[in-house]
Structures are given as structure tokens and as C-alpha cells.
Scaffold this motif. Structure first.
Motif, mmCIF file in Angstrom:
data_model
loop_
_atom_site.group_PDB
_atom_site.id
_atom_site.type_symbol
_atom_site.label_atom_id
_atom_site.label_comp_id
_atom_site.label_asym_id
_atom_site.label_seq_id
_atom_site.Cartn_x
_atom_site.Cartn_y
_atom_site.Cartn_z
ATOM 1 N N SER A 1 63.807 8.901 -57.656
ATOM 2 C CA SER A 1 63.470 9.220 -56.267
ATOM 3 C C SER A 1 62.000 8.936 -56.032
ATOM 4 N N PRO A 2 61.591 8.638 -54.785
ATOM 5 C CA PRO A 2 60.186 8.331 -54.515
ATOM 6 C C PRO A 2 59.284 9.526 -54.708
ATOM 7 N N ALA A 3 59.790 10.745 -54.562
ATOM 8 C CA ALA A 3 58.970 11.947 -54.697
ATOM 9 C C ALA A 3 59.572 12.860 -55.743
ATOM 10 N N SER A 4 58.690 13.561 -56.514
ATOM 11 C CA SER A 4 59.185 14.494 -57.517
ATOM 12 C C SER A 4 58.157 15.566 -57.785
ATOM 13 N N ILE A 5 58.630 16.678 -58.318
ATOM 14 C CA ILE A 5 57.776 17.780 -58.728
ATOM 15 C C ILE A 5 58.081 18.055 -60.190
ATOM 16 N N GLY A 6 57.083 18.114 -61.033
ATOM 17 C CA GLY A 6 57.316 18.311 -62.447
ATOM 18 C C GLY A 6 56.390 19.341 -63.049
ATOM 19 N N ASN A 7 56.594 19.598 -64.340
ATOM 20 C CA ASN A 7 55.791 20.582 -65.052
ATOM 21 C C ASN A 7 55.463 20.021 -66.425
ATOM 22 N N LYS A 8 54.204 19.590 -66.629
ATOM 23 C CA LYS A 8 53.756 19.131 -67.939
ATOM 24 C C LYS A 8 52.518 19.952 -68.333
ATOM 25 N N GLY A 9 52.728 21.257 -68.397
ATOM 26 C CA GLY A 9 51.611 22.156 -68.626
ATOM 27 C C GLY A 9 50.883 22.469 -67.347
ATOM 28 N N ALA A 10 51.349 21.874 -66.243
ATOM 29 C CA ALA A 10 50.786 22.084 -64.915
ATOM 30 C C ALA A 10 51.855 21.713 -63.903
ATOM 31 N N LEU A 11 51.665 22.154 -62.678
ATOM 32 C CA LEU A 11 52.567 21.775 -61.600
ATOM 33 C C LEU A 11 52.017 20.513 -60.965
ATOM 34 N N TYR A 12 52.792 19.442 -61.016
ATOM 35 C CA TYR A 12 52.298 18.188 -60.484
ATOM 36 C C TYR A 12 53.270 17.618 -59.471
ATOM 37 N N PHE A 13 52.723 16.807 -58.558
ATOM 38 C CA PHE A 13 53.498 16.212 -57.483
ATOM 39 C C PHE A 13 53.334 14.701 -57.572
ATOM 40 N N ASP A 14 54.463 13.996 -57.749
ATOM 41 C CA ASP A 14 54.445 12.548 -57.860
ATOM 42 C C ASP A 14 55.010 11.900 -56.610
ATOM 43 N N TYR A 15 54.546 10.667 -56.346
ATOM 44 C CA TYR A 15 55.175 9.831 -55.336
ATOM 45 C C TYR A 15 55.248 8.424 -55.902
ATOM 46 N N ASN A 16 56.480 7.877 -55.959
ATOM 47 C CA ASN A 16 56.702 6.553 -56.568
ATOM 48 C C ASN A 16 56.143 6.486 -57.979
ATOM 49 N N ASN A 17 56.413 7.562 -58.747
ATOM 50 C CA ASN A 17 56.029 7.656 -60.164
ATOM 51 C C ASN A 17 54.518 7.658 -60.382
ATOM 52 N N THR A 18 53.761 7.955 -59.336
ATOM 53 C CA THR A 18 52.307 8.090 -59.464
ATOM 54 C C THR A 18 51.913 9.500 -59.050
ATOM 55 N N GLU A 19 51.163 10.189 -59.925
ATOM 56 C CA GLU A 19 50.765 11.568 -59.617
ATOM 57 C C GLU A 19 49.793 11.587 -58.445
ATOM 58 N N ARG A 20 50.100 12.436 -57.450
ATOM 59 C CA ARG A 20 49.263 12.542 -56.261
ATOM 60 C C ARG A 20 48.507 13.869 -56.205
ATOM 61 N N MET A 21 49.043 14.910 -56.826
ATOM 62 C CA MET A 21 48.384 16.214 -56.818
ATOM 63 C C MET A 21 48.878 17.025 -58.004
ATOM 64 N N ARG A 22 48.004 17.881 -58.547
ATOM 65 C CA ARG A 22 48.445 18.797 -59.595
ATOM 66 C C ARG A 22 47.749 20.137 -59.437
ATOM 67 N N ILE A 23 48.450 21.170 -59.848
ATOM 68 C CA ILE A 23 47.890 22.519 -59.923
ATOM 69 C C ILE A 23 47.947 22.918 -61.389
ATOM 70 N N THR A 24 46.806 23.160 -61.997
ATOM 71 C CA THR A 24 46.757 23.469 -63.424
ATOM 72 C C THR A 24 47.168 24.918 -63.668
ATOM 73 N N SER A 25 47.325 25.240 -64.933
ATOM 74 C CA SER A 25 47.700 26.610 -65.296
ATOM 75 C C SER A 25 46.612 27.618 -64.929
ATOM 76 N N SER A 26 45.389 27.124 -64.689
ATOM 77 C CA SER A 26 44.285 28.004 -64.277
ATOM 78 C C SER A 26 44.179 28.120 -62.763
#
Length: 268
Positions: A1-26
């Protein structure tokens, strides 16, 4: 999908498999990238980092690496600001101690850039709300102590104060400084420091000076009289050819003093 939300030690927001924003554990937020560390002396993580890629070198055209604060109201005189605050002792509420506030003097006209002023606010003392200490107006005039800088001739910098307004220009120490100030008695130019002289240059060369004894030298850096010490101040004019001084009242009566190969006095 063009947009996704994932968790790799942080909350990150992707668009077209490119990270656009992340919220770290801090709780740090990175927009436009994942790096939230900024070096501003010692270096550390920032709560909000906006990352852009802008090769533009024209200041007025800055866009991608930028933050905009937008007021959707079009009323004349309204504001958009950035406020710097500290939480109360119980974390509620937050109290502002300083701010940078833009003001738009005129009502918005469709399709036009608004006229703008920039105000710099600080809190003068404890338990005092921030007030404007410096303003850059729409003409580029700067006011310190006034939000409406104005001039009898031209434009530039105005420093205002209810008692004494002062501009200080300091060299490599407090003993090498000039202060220009005004109070209820008038205006003063003060060369500070022991043995200080007030020097007037034209085109990079000294034309006149007032030394620490109050002596005035025109064309000389060492104003003095050949007769030796005097009880008052000295006016000493020097030049390669004939040197003169003219004293005239408002009715036109004058006296002129000249010194060349000979010395003479002319009255009129």
C-alpha cells in the motif's frame, strides 16, 4: 500500500515505502526524516525536528526545509506567533516567558502577500507577562523599546526608554566603548574609558577629535597651544596650507582667523 504505519523501536509513518515521520520511544518527533538529534552546543535529542531538502539560496524563496505558522483569519492587525514557555511547578498550566510574533497590519487581499511586522517579546520580571521589546516593521525599521519606530529623516534604528535610551558600541573591552544616549536633558555622545577620545573620520581618515581634556583638534590628533598649558579647552585646527576658523551669528556678523605663511584676522 502507498501508506503504512509501523513499529521498529519507534512509531513511524511511511508513504510509498519512504519514511515521512517517526515518533521515538522518548516521544521525539521527526518530520521528513528519522534523525531527531541536533547539536546546538552539546548535542541532544529534540522533541520536534523538521527535515527538508532545499537547495535554494535566495532567502525569500525558502520552502522545503521550513515551518509555517498560519492564521486562517484575515482580520487587519491579527497575529501568528511562536511562544517559548515553561511548565508550572505542578506541570499545569504552561507560562510563556518569551515569544516571536508576526503581525499583519492590513486585512488580507485575495492572492496577495500580506504586509508584515515582527515583534520580539520577553517577560521583564517574575510574574509579568511578556511584552514587546523589539520590533522590525514592514519597512525594515527596527524599534527597541518601541513597536512603532519613526524618524524625522530617513529610516533605521530607534531606541526608546521612559528615562534614558542608550546605544553602546564596545570594542575589545569595556574601556573601549562609545555610548549615544538621550534623556530629559538632551542627547549625549560619550567616549568611555580612561583617556578616551571621540574621533570623527571622513572617508576612513580622521578629520576631527575631542580628547579626554575636552580639547578639539581639526586636522590634528594632538590639539594643544604653543604657549603651553591653559586653564580651559583648546581648539586646534591644522592643515597643509592656510587654515582658518569662522565664527558667525545669525545676523551675519562674523570674525575669521587665518594662519598660513602669515596670520591674520578678518571681521565682517
Amino acid at each position: 500500500s502507498p501508506a503504512s504505519i509501523g513499529n521498529k523501536g519507534a512509531l513511524y509513518f511511511d508513504y510509498n515505502n519512504t519514511e515521512r515521520m517517526r515518533i521515538t520511544s522518548s516521544g521525539n518527533v521527526g518530520i521528513g526524516g528519522s534523525e531527531t538529534t541536533v547539536f546546538n552546543g552539546t548535542g541532544g535529542d529534540m522533541k520536534l525536528v523538521v527535515i527538508g531538502d532545499d537547495s535554494t539560496t535566495t532567502v525569500a524563496n525558502n520552502s522545503d526545509a521550513a515551518i509555517a505558522i498560519v492564521n486562517t483569519n484575515q482580520t487587519a492587525g491579527n497575529l501568528a506567533g511562536l511562544h517559548f514557555a515553561r511548565a508550572d511547578t505542578d506541570d499545569s498550566p504552561n507560562y510563556s516567558g518569551a515569544a516571536i510574533v508576526a503581525q499583519f497590519p492590513d486585512a488580507q487581499v485575495t492572492g496577495q502577500y500580506p504586509k508584515g511586522r515582527l515583534h520580539f517579546n520577553t517577560s521583564t520580571s517574575a510574574n509579568t507577562a511578556p511584552s514587546t521589546k523589539m520590533t522590525i516593521d514592514e519597512s525594515g525599521n527596527v524599534g527597541i523599546g518601541t513597536s512603532s519606530p519613526s524618524f524625522s529623516n530617513g529610516s533605521g534604528l530607534e531606541v526608546a526608554n521612559a528615562t534614558t535610551a542608550c546605544v553602546r558600541i564596545e570594542g575589545n573591552s569595556a574601556a573601549h566603548a562609545v555610548e549615544i544616549y538621550a534623556d530629559s536633558t538632551g542627547g549625549t555622545i560619550d567616549a568611555r574609558g580612561s583617556g578616551a577620545a571621540l574621533q570623527f573620520d571622513l572617508g576612513g581618515s580622521e578629520a576631527m577629535r575631542i580628547d579626554s581634556s575636552g580639547n578639539v583638534g581639526i586636522g590634528t590628533t594632538s590639539p594643544a597651544l604653543s604657549i603651553g598649558s591653559v586653564s580651559g579647552a583648546v581648539l586646534h585646527a591644522a592643515g597643509a596650507g592656510t587654515t582658518g576658523a569662522r565664527f558667525q551669528n545669525t545676523s551675519g556678523t562674523s570674525i575669521e582667523l587665518f594662519a598660513g605663511s602669515n596670520a591674520f584676522i578678518n571681521t565682517g
